[in-house]
Scaffold this motif. Structure first.
Motif, short mmCIF file in Angstrom:
data_model
loop_
_atom_site.label_atom_id
_atom_site.label_comp_id
_atom_site.label_asym_id
_atom_site.label_seq_id
_atom_site.Cartn_x
_atom_site.Cartn_y
_atom_site.Cartn_z
N CYS A 4 9.27 0.18 3.73
CA CYS A 4 8.54 1.13 2.87
C CYS A 4 8.77 2.54 3.39
N CYS A 6 7.86 5.38 1.77
CA CYS A 6 6.70 6.24 1.50
C CYS A 6 5.69 6.20 2.64
N ARG A 7 5.45 5.01 3.20
CA ARG A 7 4.44 4.86 4.25
C ARG A 7 5.05 4.59 5.61
N GLY A 33 -0.49 -0.05 4.29
CA GLY A 33 -0.21 0.88 3.21
C GLY A 33 1.08 0.60 2.48
N THR A 36 1.83 0.90 -1.54
CA THR A 36 0.67 1.54 -2.16
C THR A 36 0.98 2.90 -2.79
N GLN A 37 2.24 3.32 -2.72
CA GLN A 37 2.56 4.59 -3.37
C GLN A 37 3.51 4.35 -4.55
N CYS A 38 4.81 4.43 -4.34
CA CYS A 38 5.73 4.27 -5.49
C CYS A 38 5.90 2.79 -5.88
#
Ligand code: FES
Length: 68
Positions: A4, A6-7, A33, A36-38
């Motif tokens: 991931c 993003c995290r 996490g 949990t974003q994109c």
């Protein structure tokens, strides 16, 4: 390896969470996490979770044997 971006979560971090009891994407997401974003990492993260669960050591079978 980063799973991931993003995290900034690695496959080793995901495996560690599975070894500490996490067994679903939701649980790993809450703890780290990941996804949990994109969400683009979700498919890969799920495959790491499945692999880690398959390789998780089995519980000690001695605890399932009836006491003498
Ligand atoms: Fe994991 Fe974006 S790469 S949420």
């Amino acid at each position: 390896m980063y799973v991931c971006i993003c995290r900034a979560v690695t496959d080793n971090q995901i495996r560690q969470e599975v070894s500490h009891g996490a067994s679903t994407m939701r649980e790993v997401g809450q703890r780290l996490g990941v996804g949990t974003q994109c969400g683009k990492c979700s498919k890969h993260a799920r495959s790491v979770i499945r692999e880690a669960i398959a390789n998780r050591p089995m519980e000690d079978p001695a605890i399932w044997e009836p006491s003498a």
